[in-house]
Design a protein around this motif. Structure first.
Motif, PDB file in Angstrom:
ATOM      1  N   LEU A 148      -8.503  -3.592 -15.864  1.00  0.00           N
ATOM      2  CA  LEU A 148      -9.156  -3.318 -14.583  1.00  0.00           C
ATOM      3  C   LEU A 148      -8.514  -4.120 -13.460  1.00  0.00           C
ATOM      4  CD1 LEU A 148     -11.472  -1.755 -13.260  1.00  0.00           C
ATOM      5  CD2 LEU A 148     -12.911  -3.738 -13.669  1.00  0.00           C
ATOM      6  N   PHE A 149      -8.240  -5.382 -13.711  1.00  0.00           N
ATOM      7  CA  PHE A 149      -7.598  -6.222 -12.700  1.00  0.00           C
ATOM      8  C   PHE A 149      -6.202  -5.701 -12.371  1.00  0.00           C
ATOM      9  CE2 PHE A 149      -4.767  -9.759 -11.660  1.00  0.00           C
ATOM     10  CZ  PHE A 149      -5.365 -10.194 -10.480  1.00  0.00           C
ATOM     11  N   GLN A 150      -5.423  -5.371 -13.388  1.00  0.00           N
ATOM     12  CA  GLN A 150      -4.070  -4.885 -13.162  1.00  0.00           C
ATOM     13  C   GLN A 150      -4.084  -3.580 -12.373  1.00  0.00           C
ATOM     14  OE1 GLN A 150      -0.637  -4.651 -16.172  1.00  0.00           O
ATOM     15  NE2 GLN A 150      -1.554  -2.628 -16.249  1.00  0.00           N
ATOM     16  N   GLY A 151      -4.917  -2.637 -12.771  1.00  0.00           N
ATOM     17  CA  GLY A 151      -4.994  -1.354 -12.072  1.00  0.00           C
ATOM     18  C   GLY A 151      -5.445  -1.504 -10.630  1.00  0.00           C
ATOM     19  N   THR A 152      -6.408  -2.396 -10.388  1.00  0.00           N
ATOM     20  CA  THR A 152      -6.893  -2.619  -9.033  1.00  0.00           C
ATOM     21  C   THR A 152      -5.826  -3.264  -8.169  1.00  0.00           C
ATOM     22  OG1 THR A 152      -9.142  -2.887  -9.871  1.00  0.00           O
ATOM     23  CG2 THR A 152      -8.705  -3.726  -7.665  1.00  0.00           C
ATOM     24  N   TRP A 153      -5.136  -4.256  -8.712  1.00  0.00           N
ATOM     25  CA  TRP A 153      -4.095  -4.921  -7.926  1.00  0.00           C
ATOM     26  C   TRP A 153      -2.961  -3.951  -7.592  1.00  0.00           C
ATOM     27  CZ3 TRP A 153       1.094  -5.820  -8.282  1.00  0.00           C
ATOM     28  CH2 TRP A 153       1.613  -6.680  -7.315  1.00  0.00           C
ATOM     29  N   ILE A 154      -2.533  -3.157  -8.567  1.00  0.00           N
ATOM     30  CA  ILE A 154      -1.466  -2.191  -8.317  1.00  0.00           C
ATOM     31  C   ILE A 154      -1.927  -1.169  -7.285  1.00  0.00           C
ATOM     32  CG2 ILE A 154      -0.115  -0.317  -9.332  1.00  0.00           C
ATOM     33  CD1 ILE A 154       0.058  -1.930 -11.889  1.00  0.00           C
ATOM     34  N   PHE A 155      -3.158  -0.685  -7.388  1.00  0.00           N
ATOM     35  CA  PHE A 155      -3.687   0.286  -6.434  1.00  0.00           C
ATOM     36  C   PHE A 155      -3.682  -0.288  -5.021  1.00  0.00           C
ATOM     37  CE2 PHE A 155      -7.333   1.722  -3.944  1.00  0.00           C
ATOM     38  CZ  PHE A 155      -7.038   3.073  -3.832  1.00  0.00           C
ATOM     39  N   LEU A 156      -4.205  -1.502  -4.856  1.00  0.00           N
ATOM     40  CA  LEU A 156      -4.274  -2.091  -3.519  1.00  0.00           C
ATOM     41  C   LEU A 156      -2.892  -2.357  -2.940  1.00  0.00           C
ATOM     42  CD1 LEU A 156      -7.246  -4.574  -4.045  1.00  0.00           C
ATOM     43  CD2 LEU A 156      -7.260  -2.395  -2.811  1.00  0.00           C
ATOM     44  N   ASP A 157      -1.966  -2.818  -3.768  1.00  0.00           N
ATOM     45  CA  ASP A 157      -0.623  -3.080  -3.281  1.00  0.00           C
ATOM     46  C   ASP A 157       0.098  -1.775  -2.932  1.00  0.00           C
ATOM     47  OD1 ASP A 157       1.354  -5.318  -2.865  1.00  0.00           O
ATOM     48  OD2 ASP A 157       2.541  -3.962  -4.136  1.00  0.00           O
ATOM     49  N   ALA A 158      -0.072  -0.756  -3.749  1.00  0.00           N
ATOM     50  CA  ALA A 158       0.563   0.534  -3.465  1.00  0.00           C
ATOM     51  C   ALA A 158      -0.038   1.167  -2.208  1.00  0.00           C
ATOM     52  CB  ALA A 158       0.410   1.469  -4.658  1.00  0.00           C
ATOM     53  N   ARG A 159      -1.323   0.990  -1.989  1.00  0.00           N
ATOM     54  CA  ARG A 159      -1.951   1.514  -0.769  1.00  0.00           C
ATOM     55  C   ARG A 159      -1.406   0.800   0.453  1.00  0.00           C
ATOM     56  NH1 ARG A 159      -8.350   1.470  -0.094  1.00  0.00           N
ATOM     57  NH2 ARG A 159      -7.895  -0.748   0.022  1.00  0.00           N
ATOM     58  N   LYS A 160      -1.209  -0.510   0.352  1.00  0.00           N
ATOM     59  CA  LYS A 160      -0.646  -1.282   1.462  1.00  0.00           C
ATOM     60  C   LYS A 160       0.772  -0.816   1.780  1.00  0.00           C
ATOM     61  CE  LYS A 160       0.956  -5.357   0.730  1.00  0.00           C
ATOM     62  NZ  LYS A 160       1.126  -6.764   0.367  1.00  0.00           N
ATOM     63  N   ARG A 161       1.527  -0.466   0.753  1.00  0.00           N
ATOM     64  CA  ARG A 161       2.916  -0.041   0.934  1.00  0.00           C
ATOM     65  C   ARG A 161       3.050   1.462   1.170  1.00  0.00           C
ATOM     66  NH1 ARG A 161       6.394  -4.206  -1.216  1.00  0.00           N
ATOM     67  NH2 ARG A 161       5.135  -5.788  -2.228  1.00  0.00           N
ATOM     68  N   GLY A 162       1.966   2.219   1.018  1.00  0.00           N
ATOM     69  CA  GLY A 162       2.021   3.665   1.192  1.00  0.00           C
ATOM     70  C   GLY A 162       2.781   4.379   0.091  1.00  0.00           C
ATOM     71  N   ARG A 163       2.594   3.956  -1.136  1.00  0.00           N
ATOM     72  CA  ARG A 163       3.362   4.474  -2.273  1.00  0.00           C
ATOM     73  C   ARG A 163       2.469   5.072  -3.363  1.00  0.00           C
ATOM     74  NH1 ARG A 163       8.624   2.943  -3.384  1.00  0.00           N
ATOM     75  NH2 ARG A 163       9.641   2.187  -1.533  1.00  0.00           N
ATOM     76  N   PHE A 164       1.822   6.177  -3.141  1.00  0.00           N
ATOM     77  CA  PHE A 164       0.998   6.886  -4.138  1.00  0.00           C
ATOM     78  C   PHE A 164       0.020   5.959  -4.855  1.00  0.00           C
ATOM     79  CE2 PHE A 164       5.115   9.115  -3.980  1.00  0.00           C
ATOM     80  CZ  PHE A 164       4.683  10.335  -3.494  1.00  0.00           C
ATOM     81  N   PRO A 165      -0.943   5.402  -4.131  1.00  0.00           N
ATOM     82  CA  PRO A 165      -1.827   4.397  -4.752  1.00  0.00           C
ATOM     83  C   PRO A 165      -2.642   4.909  -5.935  1.00  0.00           C
ATOM     84  CG  PRO A 165      -2.638   5.029  -2.589  1.00  0.00           C
ATOM     85  CD  PRO A 165      -1.285   5.648  -2.741  1.00  0.00           C
TER      86      PRO A 165
END
Length: 74
Positions: free
Chosen positions: A24-41
């Motif tokens: 859950l932590f890994q998926g959330t961190w990747i989602f938030l970082d990808a959203r910040k970068r605009g890369r298919f969160p």
């Protein structure tokens, strides 16, 4: 008998909870970082909760590393 395969009842519940929280932590961190970068969160976030650490390593290679190279050239 071959003991390489375990049933779910043989795995300690604490380990299962730890694994669930880690995913859950890994998926959330990747989602938030990808959203910040605009890369298919959603794609990255959903893939991030499937296993550890494969999606995180691939995300680092594909997204973070290419962004670092792009910003260092400017």
């Amino acid at each position: 008998m071959n003991r390489l395969h375990y049933s779910l009842a043989e795995i300690p519940p604490v380990l299962l909870v730890f694994l669930a929280l880690l995913l859950l932590f890994q998926g959330t961190w990747i989602f938030l970082d990808a959203r910040k970068r605009g890369r298919f969160p959603w794609l990255w976030g959903l893939w991030g909760i499937t296993s550890v650490p494969g999606p995180l390593l691939i995300y680092w290679l594909v997204v973070i590393r290419t962004d670092m190279k792009r910003h260092s050239k400017k």
